[in-house]
Write an enzyme that holds these catalytic residues in place. Structure first.
Site, PDB file in Angstrom:
ATOM      1  N   HIS A 139      16.834  14.216 -28.916  1.00  0.00           N
ATOM      2  CA  HIS A 139      15.380  14.147 -28.744  1.00  0.00           C
ATOM      3  C   HIS A 139      14.892  15.492 -28.221  1.00  0.00           C
ATOM      4  O   HIS A 139      15.653  16.292 -27.680  1.00  0.00           O
ATOM      5  CB  HIS A 139      14.993  13.023 -27.778  1.00  0.00           C
ATOM      6  CG  HIS A 139      15.696  13.067 -26.452  1.00  0.00           C
ATOM      7  ND1 HIS A 139      15.330  13.924 -25.426  1.00  0.00           N
ATOM      8  CD2 HIS A 139      16.764  12.370 -25.973  1.00  0.00           C
ATOM      9  CE1 HIS A 139      16.126  13.737 -24.384  1.00  0.00           C
ATOM     10  NE2 HIS A 139      17.010  12.811 -24.693  1.00  0.00           N
ATOM     11  N   ASP A 172      19.005  17.351 -19.006  1.00  0.00           N
ATOM     12  CA  ASP A 172      19.467  16.040 -19.485  1.00  0.00           C
ATOM     13  C   ASP A 172      20.898  16.210 -20.001  1.00  0.00           C
ATOM     14  O   ASP A 172      21.099  16.681 -21.122  1.00  0.00           O
ATOM     15  CB  ASP A 172      18.530  15.541 -20.586  1.00  0.00           C
ATOM     16  CG  ASP A 172      18.825  14.115 -21.022  1.00  0.00           C
ATOM     17  OD1 ASP A 172      19.760  13.499 -20.474  1.00  0.00           O
ATOM     18  OD2 ASP A 172      18.119  13.620 -21.913  1.00  0.00           O
ATOM     19  N   HIS A 220      21.166   2.313 -20.891  1.00  0.00           N
ATOM     20  CA  HIS A 220      20.312   2.699 -19.771  1.00  0.00           C
ATOM     21  C   HIS A 220      20.719   1.943 -18.504  1.00  0.00           C
ATOM     22  O   HIS A 220      19.871   1.399 -17.795  1.00  0.00           O
ATOM     23  CB  HIS A 220      18.845   2.454 -20.117  1.00  0.00           C
ATOM     24  CG  HIS A 220      18.320   3.363 -21.176  1.00  0.00           C
ATOM     25  ND1 HIS A 220      17.179   3.107 -21.897  1.00  0.00           N
ATOM     26  CD2 HIS A 220      18.790   4.548 -21.657  1.00  0.00           C
ATOM     27  CE1 HIS A 220      16.957   4.079 -22.772  1.00  0.00           C
ATOM     28  NE2 HIS A 220      17.935   4.964 -22.646  1.00  0.00           N
ATOM     29  N   TYR A 253      30.179   3.078 -28.275  1.00  0.00           N
ATOM     30  CA  TYR A 253      30.121   2.051 -27.234  1.00  0.00           C
ATOM     31  C   TYR A 253      30.780   0.786 -27.776  1.00  0.00           C
ATOM     32  O   TYR A 253      30.268   0.158 -28.702  1.00  0.00           O
ATOM     33  CB  TYR A 253      28.671   1.778 -26.848  1.00  0.00           C
ATOM     34  CG  TYR A 253      27.887   3.060 -26.644  1.00  0.00           C
ATOM     35  CD1 TYR A 253      27.885   3.722 -25.425  1.00  0.00           C
ATOM     36  CD2 TYR A 253      27.176   3.636 -27.706  1.00  0.00           C
ATOM     37  CE1 TYR A 253      27.189   4.905 -25.253  1.00  0.00           C
ATOM     38  CE2 TYR A 253      26.475   4.814 -27.541  1.00  0.00           C
ATOM     39  CZ  TYR A 253      26.486   5.447 -26.316  1.00  0.00           C
ATOM     40  OH  TYR A 253      25.794   6.623 -26.153  1.00  0.00           O
ATOM     41  N   ARG A 309      29.770   8.933 -24.125  1.00  0.00           N
ATOM     42  CA  ARG A 309      28.684   9.752 -24.653  1.00  0.00           C
ATOM     43  C   ARG A 309      28.853  11.164 -24.103  1.00  0.00           C
ATOM     44  O   ARG A 309      29.235  11.346 -22.943  1.00  0.00           O
ATOM     45  CB  ARG A 309      27.313   9.188 -24.245  1.00  0.00           C
ATOM     46  CG  ARG A 309      26.136   9.987 -24.791  1.00  0.00           C
ATOM     47  CD  ARG A 309      24.816   9.222 -24.676  1.00  0.00           C
ATOM     48  NE  ARG A 309      24.379   8.952 -23.314  1.00  0.00           N
ATOM     49  CZ  ARG A 309      24.422   7.756 -22.727  1.00  0.00           C
ATOM     50  NH1 ARG A 309      24.918   6.710 -23.399  1.00  0.00           N
ATOM     51  NH2 ARG A 309      24.008   7.585 -21.491  1.00  0.00           N
ATOM     52  N   ASP A 323      25.068  10.219 -16.882  1.00  0.00           N
ATOM     53  CA  ASP A 323      23.926  10.752 -17.621  1.00  0.00           C
ATOM     54  C   ASP A 323      22.857  11.042 -16.579  1.00  0.00           C
ATOM     55  O   ASP A 323      22.204  10.126 -16.061  1.00  0.00           O
ATOM     56  CB  ASP A 323      23.431   9.724 -18.645  1.00  0.00           C
ATOM     57  CG  ASP A 323      22.324  10.267 -19.550  1.00  0.00           C
ATOM     58  OD1 ASP A 323      21.694  11.266 -19.178  1.00  0.00           O
ATOM     59  OD2 ASP A 323      22.094   9.661 -20.608  1.00  0.00           O
ATOM     60  N   HIS A 342      21.942   4.418 -31.364  1.00  0.00           N
ATOM     61  CA  HIS A 342      20.817   5.292 -31.046  1.00  0.00           C
ATOM     62  C   HIS A 342      20.895   6.577 -31.869  1.00  0.00           C
ATOM     63  O   HIS A 342      21.894   6.876 -32.513  1.00  0.00           O
ATOM     64  CB  HIS A 342      20.766   5.606 -29.543  1.00  0.00           C
ATOM     65  CG  HIS A 342      21.964   6.328 -29.002  1.00  0.00           C
ATOM     66  ND1 HIS A 342      22.179   7.682 -29.161  1.00  0.00           N
ATOM     67  CD2 HIS A 342      23.031   5.873 -28.276  1.00  0.00           C
ATOM     68  CE1 HIS A 342      23.299   8.034 -28.556  1.00  0.00           C
ATOM     69  NE2 HIS A 342      23.846   6.954 -28.018  1.00  0.00           N
ATOM     70  N   ASP A 349       0.815  -1.211   0.000  1.00  0.00           N
ATOM     71  CA  ASP A 349       0.000   0.000   0.000  1.00  0.00           C
ATOM     72  C   ASP A 349       0.851   1.264   0.000  1.00  0.00           C
ATOM     73  O   ASP A 349       0.385   2.342   0.352  1.00  0.00           O
ATOM     74  CB  ASP A 349      -0.946   0.007   1.203  1.00  0.00           C
ATOM     75  CG  ASP A 349      -0.199  -0.045   2.525  1.00  0.00           C
ATOM     76  OD1 ASP A 349       1.024  -0.279   2.512  1.00  0.00           O
ATOM     77  OD2 ASP A 349      -0.845   0.153   3.576  1.00  0.00           O
ATOM     78  N   GLU A 401      26.593  14.770 -23.994  1.00  0.00           N
ATOM     79  CA  GLU A 401      25.239  15.275 -24.271  1.00  0.00           C
ATOM     80  C   GLU A 401      25.053  16.663 -23.691  1.00  0.00           C
ATOM     81  O   GLU A 401      25.369  16.918 -22.528  1.00  0.00           O
ATOM     82  CB  GLU A 401      24.204  14.335 -23.656  1.00  0.00           C
ATOM     83  CG  GLU A 401      22.775  14.804 -23.781  1.00  0.00           C
ATOM     84  CD  GLU A 401      21.806  13.879 -23.062  1.00  0.00           C
ATOM     85  OE1 GLU A 401      20.603  13.917 -23.411  1.00  0.00           O
ATOM     86  OE2 GLU A 401      22.238  13.139 -22.153  1.00  0.00           O
TER      87      GLU A 401
END
Length: 438
Positions: A352, A269, A241, A387, A411, A258, A348, A37, A413
């Site tokens: 985005h 991001d 991820h 990668y 990476r 990230d 990828h 709960d 970003e």
């Protein structure tokens, strides 16, 4: 820092202009159970929040510009002191009308009774059939009942149309107020990345870095992480991820972080990769320089009028040519790209949309052949990477990967605003040049 009520009103008015004689319905996000709960912290549905600013569950917003009296209707949970003692204060019906600008507000328990009044003269229902299957059935049942009586009345919604194609283009172009919220989210995200780089050392566990990052988010007024923070050392950086964040950092590791902060539901991001001990190996440096070059050249293609895919295509060209030069790919550049033989290294897209959602609302293509043009006010990420997993399998006809390259994942970003004349890097406060990160 918040969005002014007048802006929410303007958004609603713009939506109602677009739906004409229709009625649009938006449902709040459902509550989600963590275990037994115990519920997760509530996070409002982005479309619902964009139009109302209302941040409670069990609510429905109805927009009926054709109605004689009420154009903006809210259904909310009524005040209940006993339940509020357990689960927190509610706005209630009267305050919902006064505070959020509804023409009228009802208890959510009255939805099925009152909703037909706002549908019976509409020419269509605008509603997104989303993940709330129960509420989907509620809307469909109302529509079916109205359709059954249509021949006798001659009025009523003859179709259901998705709200996304109407609302999401509005969300794509950010207002000045939204940009303030986004800048704050990105500034906090940048502070967290810089803190993590100062804090980390060989022997720390990834979760310790995560703790410093997310502590910084909350310390500066953020809601918390915009998405599960990725703190990936060594070959974990080759998992796109990766969120376990439980490995102990070793000598000669690269660390890929990230992570972004959510501030007032607007999101940062950012990804950075750096050597924990301050020294790149030769292979690490070669890959890092290649990814950074790809990112910088891709960012240069972010400008009004350019098709969305252009910055991705530039990044792919740079990465593929660099991998050819390093001997990790072989053959003709255009043929490798056409046959996607680079995909084992880069699987990828390069970015985005970014806003109320991390992967924000909005289309990327106008039709099968044409990409959406970039417009001033668009905010997007630019995030190329390479990668080279430990178990990487080259594409057919491509060379085997020497062991010294395996386990490198990089990476980089940034969050980019499309301006009237070009672009602005909103996350430039986090260093990425080699001489700034070692």
């Amino acid at each position: 820092m918040t969005i002014d009520s007048s802006e929410y009103r303007q958004r609603r008015e713009k939506l109602m202009q677009k739906i004409g004689q229709g009625t649009a319905i938006f449902r709040s996000a459902p509550t989600a159970v963590m275990h037994n709960d115990v519920e997760y912290i509530f996070r409002q549905d982005s479309d619902f929040f964009y139009l109302t600013g209302f941040n409670e569950p069990e609510a429905v917003a109805v927009f009926a510009p054709h109605h004689e009296e009420h154009h903006f209707i809210l259904f909310v949970q009524p005040k209940d002191p006993e339940k509020e003692t357990w689960t927190g204060y509610r706005c209630g019906i009267e305050a919902a009308k006064e505070k959020y600008g509804a023409d009228i507000a009802y208890s959510i328990t009255e939805l099925n009774e009152k909703l037909p009044d706002y549908l019976k003269k509409a020419d269509r229902i605008y509603y997104h059939l989303g993940r709330d299957k129960h509420f989907n059935e509620v809307i469909l049942s109302h529509w079916q009942r109205l359709m059954a009586t249509y021949p006798k009345r001659g009025t009523g919604p003859i179709a259901i149309e998705d709200t996304n194609p109407i609302l999401h283009p509005m969300r794509q172009v950010k207002s000045a107020s939204e940009l303030k919220m986004l800048r704050q989210a990105m500034d906090i995200s940048a502070a967290a990345h810089n803190r993590a780089r100062e804090f980390v050392k060989v022997g720390h566990y990834e979760y310790q870095i995560q703790a410093e990052i997310e502590h910084t988010f909350k310390l500066h007024g953020g809601i918390g992480p915009a998405y599960p923070s990725i703190v990936a050392s060594g070959s974990n950086a080759c998992i796109l991820h990766y969120i376990e964040n439980n490995r102990q950092i070793q000598e000669n590791d690269l660390l890929l972080i990230d992570a972004g902060c959510s501030y007032g539901y607007y999101n940062g991001d950012i990804t950075r990769t750096f050597p924990v001990n301050g020294k790149f190996t030769g292979e690490q440096k070669a890959i890092y320089e290649l990814v950074l070059e790809a990112q910088l050249k891709a960012i240069e293609e972010v400008k009004p009028g350019n098709p969305y895919n252009e910055f991705h295509d530039i990044a792919v060209c740079v990465l593929v040519q660099g991998l050819i030069d390093l001997g990790l790919l072989k053959g003709d550049l255009e043929e490798i790209i056409k046959e996607e033989k680079y995909k084992p290294f880069y699987m990828h897209k390069t970015g985005h949309w970014l806003g109320l959602d991390v992967h924000d609302a909005g289309v990327y293509k106008k039709d099968e052949e044409n990409w959406h043009p970039l417009l001033p006010g668009h905010v997007l990420t630019v995030e190329p990477g390479i990668y080279i997993g430990k178990d990487i399998k080259p594409a057919e006809g491509q060379p085997e990967i020497p062991e010294r390259w395996r386990g490198i994942g990089i990476r980089i970003e940034d969050d980019i605003l499309v301006t009237e004349t070009g672009y602005e890097v909103l996350t430039s406060a986090v260093p990425k040049a080699i001489d700034e990160i070692i």
